[in-house]
Motif scaffolding. Structure first.
Motif, PDB file in Angstrom:
ATOM      1  N   ALA A 138       0.821  -1.218   0.000  1.00 35.56           N
ATOM      2  CA  ALA A 138       0.000   0.000   0.000  1.00 35.56           C
ATOM      3  C   ALA A 138       0.854   1.267   0.000  1.00 35.56           C
ATOM      4  CB  ALA A 138      -0.951   0.006   1.198  1.00 35.56           C
ATOM      5  N   VAL A 139       2.067   1.184   0.568  1.00 40.12           N
ATOM      6  CA  VAL A 139       2.959   2.353   0.587  1.00 40.12           C
ATOM      7  C   VAL A 139       4.042   2.260  -0.489  1.00 40.12           C
ATOM      8  CG1 VAL A 139       2.531   2.883   3.025  1.00 40.12           C
ATOM      9  CG2 VAL A 139       4.480   1.423   2.409  1.00 40.12           C
TER      10      VAL A 139
ATOM     11  N   GLN B  44      12.127   5.673   2.298  1.00 44.73           N
ATOM     12  CA  GLN B  44      11.590   4.313   2.377  1.00 44.73           C
ATOM     13  C   GLN B  44      11.343   3.919   3.832  1.00 44.73           C
ATOM     14  OE1 GLN B  44      14.797   2.512   0.140  1.00 44.73           O
ATOM     15  NE2 GLN B  44      13.478   2.220  -1.661  1.00 44.73           N
ATOM     16  N   GLN B  45      12.241   4.300   4.729  1.00 41.56           N
ATOM     17  CA  GLN B  45      12.024   4.028   6.147  1.00 41.56           C
ATOM     18  C   GLN B  45      10.762   4.732   6.639  1.00 41.56           C
ATOM     19  OE1 GLN B  45      15.502   4.215   8.802  1.00 41.56           O
ATOM     20  NE2 GLN B  45      16.754   4.324   6.938  1.00 41.56           N
ATOM     21  N   GLN B  46      10.545   5.938   6.154  1.00 39.45           N
ATOM     22  CA  GLN B  46       9.349   6.697   6.535  1.00 39.45           C
ATOM     23  C   GLN B  46       8.097   5.944   6.094  1.00 39.45           C
ATOM     24  OE1 GLN B  46       9.239   9.066   8.511  1.00 39.45           O
ATOM     25  NE2 GLN B  46       7.653  10.523   8.055  1.00 39.45           N
ATOM     26  N   ARG B  47       8.123   5.390   4.883  1.00 39.39           N
ATOM     27  CA  ARG B  47       6.963   4.645   4.390  1.00 39.39           C
ATOM     28  C   ARG B  47       6.747   3.352   5.171  1.00 39.39           C
ATOM     29  NH1 ARG B  47       7.566   4.220  -1.852  1.00 39.39           N
ATOM     30  NH2 ARG B  47       9.755   4.626  -1.503  1.00 39.39           N
ATOM     31  N   VAL B  48       7.826   2.696   5.610  1.00 41.44           N
ATOM     32  CA  VAL B  48       7.685   1.520   6.476  1.00 41.44           C
ATOM     33  C   VAL B  48       7.006   1.940   7.779  1.00 41.44           C
ATOM     34  CG1 VAL B  48       8.916  -0.243   7.820  1.00 41.44           C
ATOM     35  CG2 VAL B  48       9.638   0.278   5.461  1.00 41.44           C
ATOM     36  N   ALA B  49       7.409   3.087   8.320  1.00 41.64           N
ATOM     37  CA  ALA B  49       6.793   3.589   9.557  1.00 41.64           C
ATOM     38  C   ALA B  49       5.309   3.877   9.358  1.00 41.64           C
ATOM     39  CB  ALA B  49       7.525   4.840  10.032  1.00 41.64           C
ATOM     40  N   VAL B  50       4.936   4.403   8.197  1.00 48.14           N
ATOM     41  CA  VAL B  50       3.521   4.648   7.898  1.00 48.14           C
ATOM     42  C   VAL B  50       2.767   3.317   7.829  1.00 48.14           C
ATOM     43  CG1 VAL B  50       1.909   5.471   6.131  1.00 48.14           C
ATOM     44  CG2 VAL B  50       3.892   6.864   6.745  1.00 48.14           C
ATOM     45  N   ALA B  51       3.341   2.335   7.149  1.00 46.24           N
ATOM     46  CA  ALA B  51       2.696   1.017   7.053  1.00 46.24           C
ATOM     47  C   ALA B  51       2.513   0.405   8.433  1.00 46.24           C
ATOM     48  CB  ALA B  51       3.529   0.096   6.154  1.00 46.24           C
TER      49      ALA B  51
ATOM     50  N   ALA C 132       0.678  11.548  12.980  1.00 45.21           N
ATOM     51  CA  ALA C 132       1.922  11.473  12.230  1.00 45.21           C
ATOM     52  C   ALA C 132       2.705  12.767  12.425  1.00 45.21           C
ATOM     53  CB  ALA C 132       1.622  11.250  10.755  1.00 45.21           C
ATOM     54  N   ASP C 133       3.933  12.620  12.860  1.00 45.30           N
ATOM     55  CA  ASP C 133       4.810  13.764  13.077  1.00 45.30           C
ATOM     56  C   ASP C 133       5.690  13.914  11.844  1.00 45.30           C
ATOM     57  OD1 ASP C 133       6.238  15.840  14.161  1.00 45.30           O
ATOM     58  OD2 ASP C 133       6.890  14.747  15.947  1.00 45.30           O
ATOM     59  N   GLU C 134       5.346  14.851  10.987  1.00 47.22           N
ATOM     60  CA  GLU C 134       6.023  15.114   9.715  1.00 47.22           C
ATOM     61  C   GLU C 134       6.137  13.851   8.853  1.00 47.22           C
ATOM     62  OE1 GLU C 134       9.477  17.611   9.905  1.00 47.22           O
ATOM     63  OE2 GLU C 134       8.776  18.601  11.719  1.00 47.22           O
ATOM     64  N   PRO C 135       4.994  13.244   8.497  1.00 49.33           N
ATOM     65  CA  PRO C 135       5.018  11.965   7.779  1.00 49.33           C
ATOM     66  C   PRO C 135       5.576  12.035   6.368  1.00 49.33           C
ATOM     67  CG  PRO C 135       2.814  12.851   7.765  1.00 49.33           C
ATOM     68  CD  PRO C 135       3.637  13.737   8.670  1.00 49.33           C
ATOM     69  N   THR C 136       5.694  13.215   5.803  1.00 49.86           N
ATOM     70  CA  THR C 136       6.214  13.329   4.440  1.00 49.86           C
ATOM     71  C   THR C 136       7.524  14.103   4.407  1.00 49.86           C
ATOM     72  OG1 THR C 136       4.919  15.337   4.026  1.00 49.86           O
ATOM     73  CG2 THR C 136       3.891  13.235   3.453  1.00 49.86           C
ATOM     74  N   GLY C 137       8.134  14.317   5.566  1.00 50.97           N
ATOM     75  CA  GLY C 137       9.328  15.142   5.657  1.00 50.97           C
ATOM     76  C   GLY C 137      10.507  14.648   4.834  1.00 50.97           C
ATOM     77  N   ASN C 138      10.648  13.351   4.640  1.00 48.74           N
ATOM     78  CA  ASN C 138      11.792  12.805   3.910  1.00 48.74           C
ATOM     79  C   ASN C 138      11.403  12.211   2.568  1.00 48.74           C
ATOM     80  OD1 ASN C 138      13.877  13.243   5.913  1.00 48.74           O
ATOM     81  ND2 ASN C 138      12.777  11.752   7.140  1.00 48.74           N
ATOM     82  N   LEU C 139      10.251  12.616   2.049  1.00 48.48           N
ATOM     83  CA  LEU C 139       9.755  12.022   0.812  1.00 48.48           C
ATOM     84  C   LEU C 139       9.806  13.021  -0.335  1.00 48.48           C
ATOM     85  CD1 LEU C 139       6.590  10.225   2.243  1.00 48.48           C
ATOM     86  CD2 LEU C 139       8.888   9.291   1.954  1.00 48.48           C
ATOM     87  N   ASP C 140       9.989  12.487  -1.543  1.00 48.88           N
ATOM     88  CA  ASP C 140       9.878  13.345  -2.719  1.00 48.88           C
ATOM     89  C   ASP C 140       8.407  13.729  -2.886  1.00 48.88           C
ATOM     90  OD1 ASP C 140       8.576  11.445  -4.929  1.00 48.88           O
ATOM     91  OD2 ASP C 140      10.068  10.268  -3.815  1.00 48.88           O
ATOM     92  N   MET C 141       8.139  14.738  -3.706  1.00 48.49           N
ATOM     93  CA  MET C 141       6.793  15.298  -3.822  1.00 48.49           C
ATOM     94  C   MET C 141       5.766  14.246  -4.268  1.00 48.49           C
ATOM     95  SD  MET C 141       5.156  17.987  -3.158  1.00 48.49           S
ATOM     96  CE  MET C 141       6.058  19.486  -3.302  1.00 48.49           C
ATOM     97  N   GLU C 142       6.096  13.435  -5.246  1.00 51.12           N
ATOM     98  CA  GLU C 142       5.143  12.432  -5.752  1.00 51.12           C
ATOM     99  C   GLU C 142       4.802  11.401  -4.677  1.00 51.12           C
ATOM    100  OE1 GLU C 142       4.837   8.905  -9.090  1.00 51.12           O
ATOM    101  OE2 GLU C 142       6.234  10.551  -9.458  1.00 51.12           O
TER     102      GLU C 142
ATOM    103  N   ALA D 292       5.156  11.811  -1.469  1.00 47.34           N
ATOM    104  CA  ALA D 292       4.455  12.518  -0.389  1.00 47.34           C
ATOM    105  C   ALA D 292       2.959  12.590  -0.684  1.00 47.34           C
ATOM    106  CB  ALA D 292       5.037  13.915  -0.207  1.00 47.34           C
ATOM    107  N   TRP D 293       2.595  12.908  -1.919  1.00 44.51           N
ATOM    108  CA  TRP D 293       1.169  12.969  -2.276  1.00 44.51           C
ATOM    109  C   TRP D 293       0.517  11.591  -2.170  1.00 44.51           C
ATOM    110  CZ3 TRP D 293      -1.553  17.034  -1.859  1.00 44.51           C
ATOM    111  CH2 TRP D 293      -1.019  18.285  -2.125  1.00 44.51           C
ATOM    112  N   GLN D 294       1.244  10.546  -2.541  1.00 41.29           N
ATOM    113  CA  GLN D 294       0.710   9.187  -2.431  1.00 41.29           C
ATOM    114  C   GLN D 294       0.434   8.826  -0.972  1.00 41.29           C
ATOM    115  OE1 GLN D 294       3.674   6.777  -4.344  1.00 41.29           O
ATOM    116  NE2 GLN D 294       3.045   7.359  -6.415  1.00 41.29           N
ATOM    117  N   ILE D 295       1.371   9.178  -0.096  1.00 42.04           N
ATOM    118  CA  ILE D 295       1.197   8.881   1.323  1.00 42.04           C
ATOM    119  C   ILE D 295       0.060   9.694   1.913  1.00 42.04           C
ATOM    120  CG2 ILE D 295       2.293   9.061   3.599  1.00 42.04           C
ATOM    121  CD1 ILE D 295       3.205   6.646   1.838  1.00 42.04           C
ATOM    122  N   MET D 296      -0.055  10.957   1.530  1.00 41.26           N
ATOM    123  CA  MET D 296      -1.155  11.778   2.026  1.00 41.26           C
ATOM    124  C   MET D 296      -2.504  11.225   1.560  1.00 41.26           C
ATOM    125  SD  MET D 296       0.203  13.786   4.080  1.00 41.26           S
ATOM    126  CE  MET D 296      -1.332  14.575   4.525  1.00 41.26           C
TER     127      MET D 296
END
Length: 189
Positions: A133-134, A151-158, A170-180, A182-186
């Motif tokens: 899903a992530v 990628q570690q951030q996305r594992v944490a989201v999962a 979520a404390d800055e859940p997209t802070g280490n992600l590229d824009m695309e 980040a939008w997917q995670i949001m």
């Protein structure tokens, strides 16, 4: 017949949190409805992380009341904190992945700790679904040090989402992600 009245999923009533003489939150009152997506923004040091830690009962307020899914987090005994945390999924700013576990094991661990009735096989299957899903279905056997920060951030989201918690913070859940990404995670959140 009258319609059912929903209770706030999170409620702060007159909450103040101080660290000695430094006040991080001052007389905050608010409520969040079930299903509501809310962003907390402000400059560094404004109290955003303190606010989130009050929801997860990592901290107690200096003054006031914090209610989470009907539980009085402000007065909760330490022996009952686990019950609250089973209802709250957390994406930490620093991921908090266990270095000796693979990505899939880290995600499954979040489920196994929250629900002891889940078998190891079911936890691993659901962990793989959460990683897919992530966008990390192919990285389940990777250890945290083999993954980028994003990628570690996305594992944490999962891991935070696998238990389908009543509240997800979520404390800055997209802070280490590229824009695309980040939008997917949001969109997923």
């Amino acid at each position: 017949m009258f319609p059912a009245v929903s209770r706030p999923i999170v409620e702060f009533s007159g909450v103040t949190r101080a660290y000695g003489a430094r006040v991080a939150l001052d007389d905050v009152s608010l409520f969040l409805e079930p299903g509501e997506l809310t962003f907390l923004v402000g400059p560094s040091g404004a109290g955003k992380t303190t606010f989130l830690k009050l929801i997860n009962r990592e901290l107690r307020p200096t003054k006031g009341e914090v209610w989470v899914d009907g539980i009085a987090a402000h007065s909760l005994k330490a022996s009952h904190v686990a019950e609250l945390r089973r209802r709250v999924g957390v994406v930490f700013q620093d991921y908090k992945l266990l270095p000796r576990l693979t990505a899939k094991e880290n995600v499954a661990f979040g489920l196994q700790v929250g629900d002891l009735r889940v078998s190891d096989a079911e936890a691993m299957d659901r962990a793989l679904d959460a990683l897919e899903a992530v966008g990390l279905g192919d990285r389940g056997s990777s250890f945290p040090n083999q993954l980028s920060g994003g990628q570690q951030q996305r594992v944490a989201v999962a891991r935070a989402m696998i238990t389908q918690p009543r509240v997800l913070i979520a404390d800055e859940p997209t802070g280490n992600l590229d824009m695309e990404t980040a939008w997917q995670i949001m969109a997923l959140l």
